[in-house]
Write an enzyme that holds these catalytic residues in place. Structure first.
Site, short mmCIF file in Angstrom:
data_model
loop_
_atom_site.label_atom_id
_atom_site.label_comp_id
_atom_site.label_asym_id
_atom_site.label_seq_id
_atom_site.Cartn_x
_atom_site.Cartn_y
_atom_site.Cartn_z
N ASP A 91 -3.95 -15.27 7.48
CA ASP A 91 -2.70 -15.76 6.89
C ASP A 91 -1.91 -16.67 7.84
O ASP A 91 -0.87 -17.20 7.46
CB ASP A 91 -1.81 -14.57 6.49
CG ASP A 91 -2.36 -13.87 5.26
OD1 ASP A 91 -3.19 -14.47 4.54
OD2 ASP A 91 -1.96 -12.72 5.02
N SER A 124 -12.91 -9.61 3.02
CA SER A 124 -11.66 -9.62 2.26
C SER A 124 -11.10 -8.21 2.15
O SER A 124 -11.71 -7.33 1.55
CB SER A 124 -11.88 -10.19 0.85
OG SER A 124 -10.81 -9.81 0.01
N ARG A 138 0.82 -1.21 0.00
CA ARG A 138 0.00 0.00 0.00
C ARG A 138 0.85 1.26 0.00
O ARG A 138 0.47 2.27 -0.58
CB ARG A 138 -0.95 -0.03 1.22
CG ARG A 138 -2.08 -1.07 1.04
CD ARG A 138 -2.66 -1.47 2.38
NE ARG A 138 -3.85 -2.31 2.28
CZ ARG A 138 -3.85 -3.62 2.05
NH1 ARG A 138 -2.73 -4.27 1.86
NH2 ARG A 138 -5.00 -4.29 2.01
N GLN A 187 -8.55 -7.42 0.48
CA GLN A 187 -8.10 -7.16 -0.89
C GLN A 187 -9.24 -6.60 -1.73
O GLN A 187 -9.06 -5.62 -2.47
CB GLN A 187 -7.55 -8.44 -1.52
CG GLN A 187 -6.30 -8.93 -0.81
CD GLN A 187 -5.75 -10.21 -1.40
OE1 GLN A 187 -6.32 -10.78 -2.32
NE2 GLN A 187 -4.65 -10.68 -0.85
N ARG A 226 4.01 -19.72 3.22
CA ARG A 226 3.66 -19.90 4.63
C ARG A 226 3.55 -21.38 5.01
O ARG A 226 3.83 -21.76 6.14
CB ARG A 226 2.38 -19.14 4.96
CG ARG A 226 2.51 -17.63 4.72
CD ARG A 226 1.46 -16.84 5.46
NE ARG A 226 1.25 -15.53 4.84
CZ ARG A 226 2.04 -14.47 5.00
NH1 ARG A 226 3.10 -14.54 5.75
NH2 ARG A 226 1.75 -13.32 4.40
C1 S3P Z 1 -4.22 -9.00 2.31
C2 S3P Z 1 -5.44 -9.47 2.67
C3 S3P Z 1 -5.71 -10.86 3.04
C4 S3P Z 1 -4.45 -11.71 3.16
C5 S3P Z 1 -3.40 -11.35 2.17
C6 S3P Z 1 -3.05 -9.87 2.26
C7 S3P Z 1 -4.07 -7.58 2.01
O1 S3P Z 1 -6.57 -11.42 2.10
O2 S3P Z 1 -4.73 -13.07 3.06
O3 S3P Z 1 -2.22 -12.10 2.38
O4 S3P Z 1 -2.94 -7.07 2.01
O5 S3P Z 1 -5.10 -6.91 1.79
P1 S3P Z 1 -8.15 -11.15 2.16
O6 S3P Z 1 -8.48 -10.41 0.91
O7 S3P Z 1 -8.72 -12.54 2.24
O8 S3P Z 1 -8.49 -10.34 3.37
#
Ligand code: S3P
Length: 438
Positions: free
Chosen positions: A316, A167, A27, A169, A388
């Site tokens: 994670d 999520s 970010r 993301q 991981r």
């Molecule tokens: C992340 C969100 C998580 C995580 C990923 C990083 C991020 O996924 O598993 O490794 O940086 O926004 P989700 O989209 O399932 O929350």
């Protein structure tokens, strides 16, 4: 293809730092590139995932200086300052990079195509493409999978979107597209996911309104460059934490770890299992993200029912939680974690297969697993290229009855460059080699 061989040891000790947070590092590059002015980033994760994000921004004309491996100076060109890249944008192994870029690129004036490696090319992208289309984006996937093609020059409009799964993301992709949209953009979540985007947008002078389960923004028309101090990644710290918990004898401290409450589910899960972890918050004065120090002593772990509410806050860390469960007395039940099937590998399947190969009794369910603690043997594990999973089994070997060989471990460098060295620093017996191809 690299391999790791990890052998049993009885004691781990020392004070260490883990590399910068992966989510925050991605970010910082994205917002720093879209901001006006010079953004300095300290503690940047020089892992392959974040380097893919950095390379993509460079190929869209962003000037970046890297005075040290973990520090960046980005000269952002403002919200409309990116330029058409000469070719595809390669996101490597990174789902975060691909999904967040899909949102960020939806509002650009030029076309782009996002590609990734074999693992990323199997991960679902419609979950991000669908809401972006509702905003007016022209975006296509290949039967729901990468490559993701984004046609530029579309006018975006803000939407209110109810996420089908928690999520960060997807939430972040929609918020990033919202910066380029007319009107307000709102995302409603079924459960809280990590909130680094919200915190960082506010630090870049783009206010974000938040309630218990929703986040919204009214685009102010620009981001202002700022200083980003990236804390150590709690998701990486989870491995030395696990090592200390399962060792017969341990005293490990980890300095400067990010303790954002939307990420600390793993510490709560371990504590419910009986973990002896002291958490000391540190006042860094930077304000964007809470940071602290962890001290972990060897602990007698008990099996638990993992509360489903903690799942998104520890999403994670389940490879590490599965190993803790295998070392605990009694049964651990993980449920409400179907999302684990859509990570760098199907982490329910790959962890269950690996544990079974080492003599642990595991029952896989659609959205989790039942793991009965027991005695782990040595053996050979296929990590399926999942960083991981590889690190989790490397730590598990400490308490196995013989060495564990883990195959396909190159991707450890996506999130935790220096993992093997750090593991050895605290007393683990881990070696990496260039194994033969599969
Ligand atoms: C992340 C969100 C998580 C995580 C990923 C990083 C991020 O996924 O598993 O490794 O940086 O926004 P989700 O989209 O399932 O929350």
């Amino acid at each position: 293809m690299k391999q790791i061989v990890s052998s049993p040891v009885a004691r781990v000790a020392g004070t260490v730092r883990v590399p910068g947070d992966k989510s925050i590092s991605h970010r910082s590059v994205m917002l720093g590139s879209l901001a006006s002015g010079e953004t300095r980033v300290h503690g940047f994760l020089p892992g392959e995932d974040c380097l893919a994000t950095l390379a993509a921004m460079r190929s869209m004309g962003i000037e970046v200086q890297r005075p040290a491996a973990d520090s960046l100076i980005l000269r952002g060109g403002g919200l409309r300052g990116l330029k058409r890249p000469a070719g595809d944008l390669d996101m490597g192994n990174s789902g975060t990079a691909m999904r967040l870029f899909a949102g960020l690129l939806a509002g650009q004036s030029f076309d782009t195509r996002l590609i990734g490696d074999e693992s990323l090319s199997r991960r679902p992208m419609e979950r991000v493409a669908a809401p972006l289309r509702q905003m007016g984006a022209d975006i296509t996937t290949r039967n729901g999978l990468p490559p993701v093609s984004v046609t530029g020059g579309r006018r975006l409009r803000g939407i209110a979107y109810r996420l089908p799964v928690a999520s960060a993301q997807i939430k972040s992709a929609i918020l990033l597209a919202g910066l380029f949209a007319e009107g307000d953009t709102e995302v409603i979540e079924p459960a809280v996911s990590r909130d680094h985007t919200e915190r960082m947008l506010a630090a870049f002078a783009q206010p974000v309104r938040r309630s218990a389960n929703s986040v919204s923004l009214t685009p102010t028309g620009g981001l202002q460059a700022t200083l980003v101090n990236v804390p150590g990644d709690l998701s990486s710290a989870a491995f030395p934490v696990l090592a200390a918990l399962i060792a017969g004898n341990a005293d490990v401290s980890i300095d400067n770890v990010g303790l954002n409450p939307s990420r600390t589910g793993v510490l709560e899960i371990f504590r419910l299992m009986g973990a002896n972890i002291d958490i000391e918050p540190l006042d860094t004065g930077s304000g964007m993200e809470p940071v602290g120090r962890l001290r972990i002593r060897a602990s007698a772990l008990q099996g638990i029912q993992v509360p489903p509410a903690l799942v998104p806050l520890a999403i994670d860390e389940f490879p590490a939680v599965f190993i803790a469960a295998a070392m605990a007395a009694g049964e651990t039940v993980v449920s409400g974690a179907e999302e684990l099937r859509h990570k760098e590998s199907d982490r329910i399947r790959v962890m269950a297969d690996g544990l079974r190969a080492l003599g642990i009794d595991v029952e896989e369910t659609a959205d989790g697993a039942r793991i009965r603690g027991g005695t782990m043997t040595g053996g050979t594990i296929d990590s399926h290229g999942d960083h991981r999973v590889a690190m989790a089994f490397a730590v598990a070997a400490m308490r196995a009855s013989g060495p564990i060989r883990i195959l396909d471990t190159d991707n450890v460098a996506t999130s935790f460059p220096g993992f093997v060295r750090l593991a050895c620093d605290i007393g683990m017996d881990v070696a990496e080699s260039n194994g033969s191809p599969r």
